[in-house]
Design a protein around this motif. Structure first.
Motif, PDB file in Angstrom:
ATOM      1  N   MET A  97      -3.980   2.625   7.311  1.00  0.00           N
ATOM      2  CA  MET A  97      -2.057   3.339   6.733  1.00  0.00           C
ATOM      3  C   MET A  97      -2.776   4.179   5.174  1.00  0.00           C
ATOM      4  O   MET A  97      -2.352   4.988   5.017  1.00  0.00           O
ATOM      5  CB  MET A  97      -1.122   3.884   8.297  1.00  0.00           C
ATOM      6  CG  MET A  97      -0.214   5.513   7.852  1.00  0.00           C
ATOM      7  SD  MET A  97       1.010   4.402   9.004  1.00  0.00           S
ATOM      8  CE  MET A  97       2.538   4.392   8.098  1.00  0.00           C
ATOM      9  N   PHE A  98      -1.266   2.391   5.158  1.00  0.00           N
ATOM     10  CA  PHE A  98      -1.212   2.121   3.918  1.00  0.00           C
ATOM     11  C   PHE A  98      -1.903   1.255   3.055  1.00  0.00           C
ATOM     12  O   PHE A  98      -1.768  -0.001   3.826  1.00  0.00           O
ATOM     13  CB  PHE A  98      -0.029   2.331   3.212  1.00  0.00           C
ATOM     14  CG  PHE A  98       1.489   3.641   3.451  1.00  0.00           C
ATOM     15  CD1 PHE A  98       0.602   4.905   2.406  1.00  0.00           C
ATOM     16  CD2 PHE A  98       1.814   3.720   4.358  1.00  0.00           C
ATOM     17  CE1 PHE A  98       1.644   5.901   2.597  1.00  0.00           C
ATOM     18  CE2 PHE A  98       2.675   4.515   4.412  1.00  0.00           C
ATOM     19  CZ  PHE A  98       2.447   6.173   3.689  1.00  0.00           C
ATOM     20  N   GLY A  99      -2.605   1.043   2.163  1.00  0.00           N
ATOM     21  CA  GLY A  99      -3.322   0.308   1.163  1.00  0.00           C
ATOM     22  C   GLY A  99      -2.384  -0.457   0.482  1.00  0.00           C
ATOM     23  O   GLY A  99      -1.055  -0.327   0.380  1.00  0.00           O
ATOM     24  N   LEU A 100      -2.642  -1.611   0.463  1.00  0.00           N
ATOM     25  CA  LEU A 100      -1.780  -2.621  -0.984  1.00  0.00           C
ATOM     26  C   LEU A 100      -1.715  -1.542  -2.371  1.00  0.00           C
ATOM     27  O   LEU A 100      -0.241  -1.788  -2.736  1.00  0.00           O
ATOM     28  CB  LEU A 100      -3.045  -3.556  -1.427  1.00  0.00           C
ATOM     29  CG  LEU A 100      -1.768  -5.152  -1.859  1.00  0.00           C
ATOM     30  CD1 LEU A 100      -0.837  -4.768  -1.005  1.00  0.00           C
ATOM     31  CD2 LEU A 100      -2.765  -5.691  -1.792  1.00  0.00           C
ATOM     32  N   ILE A 130       2.869   0.989  -5.624  1.00  0.00           N
ATOM     33  CA  ILE A 130       3.455   1.886  -6.475  1.00  0.00           C
ATOM     34  C   ILE A 130       4.211   2.653  -6.499  1.00  0.00           C
ATOM     35  O   ILE A 130       4.767   3.327  -6.691  1.00  0.00           O
ATOM     36  CB  ILE A 130       2.345   3.337  -6.203  1.00  0.00           C
ATOM     37  CG1 ILE A 130       0.801   2.725  -7.096  1.00  0.00           C
ATOM     38  CG2 ILE A 130       2.593   4.691  -6.511  1.00  0.00           C
ATOM     39  CD1 ILE A 130      -0.597   3.957  -6.718  1.00  0.00           C
ATOM     40  N   ILE A 131       4.523   2.743  -4.221  1.00  0.00           N
ATOM     41  CA  ILE A 131       5.890   3.440  -4.279  1.00  0.00           C
ATOM     42  C   ILE A 131       6.663   2.054  -4.241  1.00  0.00           C
ATOM     43  O   ILE A 131       8.184   2.640  -4.141  1.00  0.00           O
ATOM     44  CB  ILE A 131       5.776   3.109  -2.429  1.00  0.00           C
ATOM     45  CG1 ILE A 131       4.748   4.653  -1.591  1.00  0.00           C
ATOM     46  CG2 ILE A 131       7.134   3.162  -1.972  1.00  0.00           C
ATOM     47  CD1 ILE A 131       4.322   3.906  -0.495  1.00  0.00           C
TER      48      ILE A 131
END
Length: 83
Positions: free
Chosen positions: A1-4, A9-10
């Motif tokens: 889903m989301f990478g590191l 960045i978020i």
């Protein structure tokens, strides 16, 4: 889903949005700390090299209570009360 990298960045964006009000205060504090650190390092270096300036001596005088001049804006006991 989301990478590191996406999570990083978020996280950076969230910190920037939440901390935007404190940013000027933080940078001011960091600048003061850097100036103090630089001055102390220079003083230590001068002291180590033996080139530190001699301490400045300021002579004082003893004034008995009631004989000195009052500070600006202070009222004396015999001054009339103009209200």
């Amino acid at each position: 889903m989301f990478g590191l990298s996406e999570l990083a960045i978020i996280l950076i964006v969230v910190i920037a949005v939440v901390g935007i009000k404190k940013l000027p205060e933080l940078t001011r504090s960091a600048g003061k700390a850097a100036r103090i650190l630089k001055a102390e390092a220079r003083a230590a270096k001068d002291e180590e090299a033996g080139t530190a300036p001699a301490p400045r001596v300021v002579r004082g005088e003893v004034v008995r209570p009631g004989t000195g001049t009052p500070p600006p804006g202070a009222r004396t006991a015999d001054a009339p009360d103009h209200r």
